[in-house]
Design a protein around this motif. Structure first.
Motif, short mmCIF file in Angstrom:
data_model
loop_
_atom_site.label_atom_id
_atom_site.label_comp_id
_atom_site.label_asym_id
_atom_site.label_seq_id
_atom_site.Cartn_x
_atom_site.Cartn_y
_atom_site.Cartn_z
N VAL A 54 0.85 -1.19 0.00
CA VAL A 54 0.00 0.00 0.00
C VAL A 54 0.88 1.24 0.00
CG1 VAL A 54 -1.90 -1.16 1.18
CG2 VAL A 54 -0.13 -0.01 2.53
N GLY A 55 0.26 2.40 -0.28
CA GLY A 55 1.04 3.63 -0.28
C GLY A 55 0.27 4.79 -0.86
N ALA A 56 0.99 5.83 -1.20
CA ALA A 56 0.40 7.09 -1.62
C ALA A 56 -0.35 6.97 -2.95
CB ALA A 56 1.48 8.16 -1.74
N ARG A 57 -1.48 7.67 -3.04
CA ARG A 57 -2.18 7.75 -4.32
C ARG A 57 -1.39 8.64 -5.29
NH1 ARG A 57 -6.27 7.12 -0.63
NH2 ARG A 57 -7.98 5.71 -1.23
N ALA A 58 -0.95 9.79 -4.81
CA ALA A 58 -0.18 10.71 -5.66
C ALA A 58 1.30 10.39 -5.51
CB ALA A 58 -0.46 12.15 -5.25
N CYS A 59 1.68 9.18 -5.87
CA CYS A 59 3.06 8.75 -5.66
C CYS A 59 3.97 9.30 -6.76
CB CYS A 59 3.14 7.22 -5.63
SG CYS A 59 2.76 6.43 -7.20
N TYR B 206 9.32 7.06 -8.62
CA TYR B 206 10.06 6.12 -7.78
C TYR B 206 9.10 5.21 -7.02
CZ TYR B 206 12.40 4.58 -3.48
OH TYR B 206 12.86 3.83 -2.42
N GLY B 207 8.06 5.79 -6.42
CA GLY B 207 7.10 4.99 -5.67
C GLY B 207 6.37 4.00 -6.56
N ALA B 208 5.95 4.44 -7.74
CA ALA B 208 5.26 3.55 -8.66
C ALA B 208 6.18 2.42 -9.10
CB ALA B 208 4.76 4.32 -9.87
N HIS B 209 7.44 2.76 -9.38
CA HIS B 209 8.41 1.74 -9.80
C HIS B 209 8.63 0.71 -8.69
CE1 HIS B 209 12.07 -0.12 -11.36
NE2 HIS B 209 12.64 0.14 -10.18
N MET B 210 8.82 1.18 -7.46
CA MET B 210 9.07 0.26 -6.36
C MET B 210 7.86 -0.63 -6.09
SD MET B 210 12.17 0.56 -5.49
CE MET B 210 12.06 -0.56 -4.08
N ALA B 211 6.65 -0.05 -6.16
CA ALA B 211 5.44 -0.84 -5.93
C ALA B 211 5.26 -1.91 -7.00
CB ALA B 211 4.22 0.08 -5.89
N ALA B 212 5.47 -1.54 -8.26
CA ALA B 212 5.34 -2.51 -9.35
C ALA B 212 6.40 -3.60 -9.24
CB ALA B 212 5.45 -1.80 -10.69
N THR B 213 7.61 -3.22 -8.90
CA THR B 213 8.69 -4.19 -8.75
C THR B 213 8.41 -5.15 -7.60
OG1 THR B 213 10.27 -2.58 -9.63
CG2 THR B 213 11.18 -4.45 -8.41
N LEU B 214 7.92 -4.61 -6.49
CA LEU B 214 7.56 -5.47 -5.36
C LEU B 214 6.43 -6.42 -5.74
CD1 LEU B 214 7.68 -3.00 -2.34
CD2 LEU B 214 9.04 -5.08 -2.58
N GLY B 215 5.39 -5.87 -6.41
CA GLY B 215 4.27 -6.71 -6.82
C GLY B 215 4.71 -7.85 -7.71
N GLY C 37 -6.71 -1.12 -4.70
CA GLY C 37 -7.22 -0.77 -6.02
C GLY C 37 -7.17 0.70 -6.36
N ALA C 38 -6.56 1.53 -5.52
CA ALA C 38 -6.54 2.98 -5.75
C ALA C 38 -5.49 3.37 -6.78
CB ALA C 38 -6.28 3.71 -4.43
N TYR C 39 -5.49 4.65 -7.14
CA TYR C 39 -4.43 5.18 -7.98
C TYR C 39 -3.11 5.12 -7.23
CZ TYR C 39 -8.05 7.24 -11.04
OH TYR C 39 -9.10 7.43 -11.91
N GLY D 243 -2.41 0.72 -7.45
CA GLY D 243 -2.54 0.28 -8.84
C GLY D 243 -1.24 -0.29 -9.38
N ALA D 244 -0.12 0.33 -9.04
CA ALA D 244 1.18 -0.16 -9.51
C ALA D 244 1.46 -1.55 -8.96
CB ALA D 244 2.28 0.81 -9.11
N ALA D 245 1.14 -1.79 -7.69
CA ALA D 245 1.37 -3.11 -7.09
C ALA D 245 0.51 -4.17 -7.77
CB ALA D 245 1.07 -3.06 -5.60
N HIS D 246 -0.77 -3.84 -8.01
CA HIS D 246 -1.66 -4.79 -8.71
C HIS D 246 -1.12 -5.10 -10.10
CE1 HIS D 246 -4.79 -4.85 -5.72
NE2 HIS D 246 -5.09 -3.58 -5.85
N ARG D 247 -0.72 -4.06 -10.83
CA ARG D 247 -0.23 -4.27 -12.20
C ARG D 247 1.06 -5.07 -12.22
NH1 ARG D 247 -2.14 1.21 -12.69
NH2 ARG D 247 -3.97 1.29 -14.06
N GLY D 248 1.92 -4.82 -11.24
CA GLY D 248 3.16 -5.59 -11.16
C GLY D 248 2.88 -7.07 -11.01
N ALA D 249 1.94 -7.40 -10.12
CA ALA D 249 1.59 -8.82 -9.91
C ALA D 249 0.95 -9.42 -11.15
CB ALA D 249 0.66 -8.95 -8.71
N LEU D 250 0.02 -8.69 -11.76
CA LEU D 250 -0.64 -9.19 -12.97
C LEU D 250 0.35 -9.37 -14.10
CD1 LEU D 250 -3.87 -6.99 -12.89
CD2 LEU D 250 -3.77 -9.45 -12.50
N GLY D 251 1.26 -8.42 -14.24
CA GLY D 251 2.25 -8.49 -15.31
C GLY D 251 3.17 -9.67 -15.18
N ALA D 252 3.38 -10.13 -13.94
CA ALA D 252 4.23 -11.30 -13.71
C ALA D 252 3.42 -12.60 -13.76
CB ALA D 252 4.92 -11.17 -12.35
#
Length: 386
Positions: free
Chosen positions: A127-132, A135-144, A158-160, A164-173
Motif C-alpha cells: 500500500v502507499g500514496a495515491r499521488a506517488c 520512484y514509488g510507482a516503480h518500487m510498488a510494481a517491482t515489489l508486486g 485498487g486505488a491510484y 494500482g502499480a502493485a496490482h499491475r506488477g503482480a498481474l504483469g508477472a
C-alpha cells in the motif's frame, strides 16, 4: 443449508446486516457476538428492544436502513453478477479476519474464482500514496512482480498510485492479486481503474464488505484498511505522507501482530515522511521482494546477501590485504613503514610484498615499494569513496 454448510437463515441475516450496518462498527459487532447474527437482524427488523451502545438518533437511523434492506434481493443480484457472499463458518472464510474481534466483517462480497481463504494464507499487502512519485510507482510494481514470482499473493486497495502499480506488477508477472474495495464489488472505484479491477476479477479476486451498488465514502476507505491488514501476513508501505491512509493499514497490521515493513525514500521527500516515521518505530526496512519474503515467509526463505562486485584483491589472504592497504596511494614506502601500517613484523611484510609483487600489485624501487597502477585502482575502489 447452503453448499458451504452455513444455514440459509444465518447467511441471509448477515447479508441483511451488511446492508444496515457500517463496516467496522464495533458496537454492532458486539451485538453479533453476544446475540448472534440472526437475533441481531431480528431485533433491527422489529425495531425493539433498543440495543445498547448507541444513541436514540443512531438507533433510529439503523431502523430506517433496516426497513429498506432486502437480503434475498441482494443475494439474487449478487448471483446474477457472479458475486458470492462469504461468511464465518464457510470453508472459504479466512480465519485471519477473526483477529479483528468485534470489528470483524459480518461477511465479505467476493468477485472472482479463487478461494479467499487459501490466497490469504500466503499474502502480503502493498500500500502507499495515491499521488506517488515515479520512484514509488516503480518500487510498488517491482515489489508486486517480485512477490508474485515467489508465489505470494499481492493485496491492495485498487486505488491510484502505489495500489494500482502493485496490482499491475503482480498481474504483469502472471501472479495473483486481490483488491479490497471500500464500495460494492460491482462499483469499481476509482472509475479510472475499471479496466484494471475487471482484470483483477478475472485473474484474481475483488473483495468488499458493502453490498452491490454501494459507493465509497471517506470513512469507508479508512475502515476498509483494517481488512487489508487482517487478510495478509504483513504490510509493506511504499511512499506515505504523515497523514496517509496507508499508515492506517500499517498501524492496524501492527496491532494485529502482523509484520510491518517500509520502503525508504529520499530524506527530503514529504511523500516518504510517513514511511520513515514507521521505520523509526517498529517497522522493518525492505528494498525488494526477497527481503519481504525473508520476513514473512517460512524459515530458510532468506534474501541473498548484499555485497558489491568481487575484486581480485578480495581473493587475497587477510595478511596480504593488510599489507596492500598499508602502501600509500602515491610514492613509495619502505618495508618497515609498510610493516608498521599493517601492524605486522618486518619479515612478514617483506614476504607479503614479494607475494604481492608476483601477483602484479606492487613493484620495488630501490629500498622502497609502491603500488602498480592497477593496484591503485583496486585499492581506491575498495575504500568506499563517494
Amino acid at each position: 443449508m447452503t453448499a458451504d454448510g452455513a444455514p440459509d437463515h444465518e447467511r441471509l441475516a448477515r447479508v441483511f446486516l451488511s446492508r444496515v450496518l457500517e463496516p467496522g462498527d464495533e458496537v454492532a459487532g458486539r451485538w453479533v457476538r453476544e446475540l448472534g447474527a440472526v437475533e441481531t437482524a431480528r431485533v433491527l427488523r422489529k425495531g425493539a428492544p433498543q440495543l445498547t451502545g448507541v444513541t436514540d438518533k443512531r438507533w433510529a437511523g439503523l431502523l430506517t436502513r433496516a426497513q429498506e434492506a432486502d437480503a434475498e434481493r441482494d443475494l439474487g443480484l449478487a448471483r446474477e453478477a457472479g458475486v458470492r457472499f462469504v461468511i464465518p463458518g464457510d470453508t472459504e472464510w479466512s480465519a485471519q479476519l477473526d483477529d479483528l474481534g468485534d470489528a470483524r466483517p459480518v461477511g465479505l462480497w467476493v468477485r472472482g474464482r479463487p478461494s479467499l481463504r487459501m490466497w490469504a494464507l500466503r499474502s502480503v499487502a502493498v500500500v502507499g500514496a495515491r499521488a506517488c512519485t515515479e520512484y514509488g510507482a516503480h518500487m510498488a510494481a517491482t515489489l508486486g512482480a517480485g512477490l508474485a514470482e515467489r508465489g505470494w499473493v499481492v493485496v491492495s486497495g485498487g486505488a491510484y498510485g502505489v495500489d494500482g502499480a502493485a496490482h499491475r506488477g503482480a498481474l504483469g508477472a502472471g501472479g495473483a492479486t486481490v483488491a479490497v474495495l471500500a464500495s460494492g464489488v460491482d462499483r469499481p472505484y476509482p472509475r479510472g481503474h475499471t479496466e484494471l479491477l475487471n482484470r483483477i476479477a478475472e485473474q484474481g479476486l475483488v473483495v468488499g464488505e458493502l453490498p452491490l451498488g454501494e459507493h465509497p465514502t471517506a470513512s469507508r476507505f479508512i475502515v476498509r484498511n483494517r481488512v487489508i491488514a487482517a487478510l495478509t501476513t504483513g504490510t509493506v508501505v511504499v511512499e506515505a505522507a504523515h497523514r496517509s491512509g496507508s499508515l492506517v493499514t500499517a498501524r492496524a497490521a501492527q496491532r494485529l501482530g502482523r509484520h510491518t515493513m517500509g520502503v525508504p525514500g529520499p530524506a527530503t521527500s514529504g511523500l516518504s515522511a510517513g514511511v520513515h516515521e514507521l521505520l523509526r518505530d517498529d517497522a522493518v526496512l525492505v528494498t525488494d521482494a526477497a527481503e519481504v519474503v525473508e520476513l514473512v515467509g517460512d524459515m530458510g526463505e532468506l534474501a541473498p546477501q548484499r555485497r558489491g562486485p568481487v575484486l581480485p584483491r578480495d581473493l587475497l589472504e587477510p595478511g596480504a590485504r593488510r599489507v596492500l592497504a598499508a602502501l600509500p596511494g602515491r610514492g613509495a614506502a619502505s618495508a618497515d613503514a609498510v610493516a608498521r601500517g599493517a601492524q605486522t613484523t618486518g619479515d612478514d611484510a617483506i614476504a607479503r610484498l614479494y607475494e604481492l609483487r608476483s601477483l602484479g600489485y606492487v613493484e620495488r624501487h630501490g629500498d622502497g615499494w609502491r603500488l602498480t597502477r592497477q593496484a591503485v585502482i583496486s585499492v581506491r575502489d575498495g575504500r568506499g569513496g563517494c
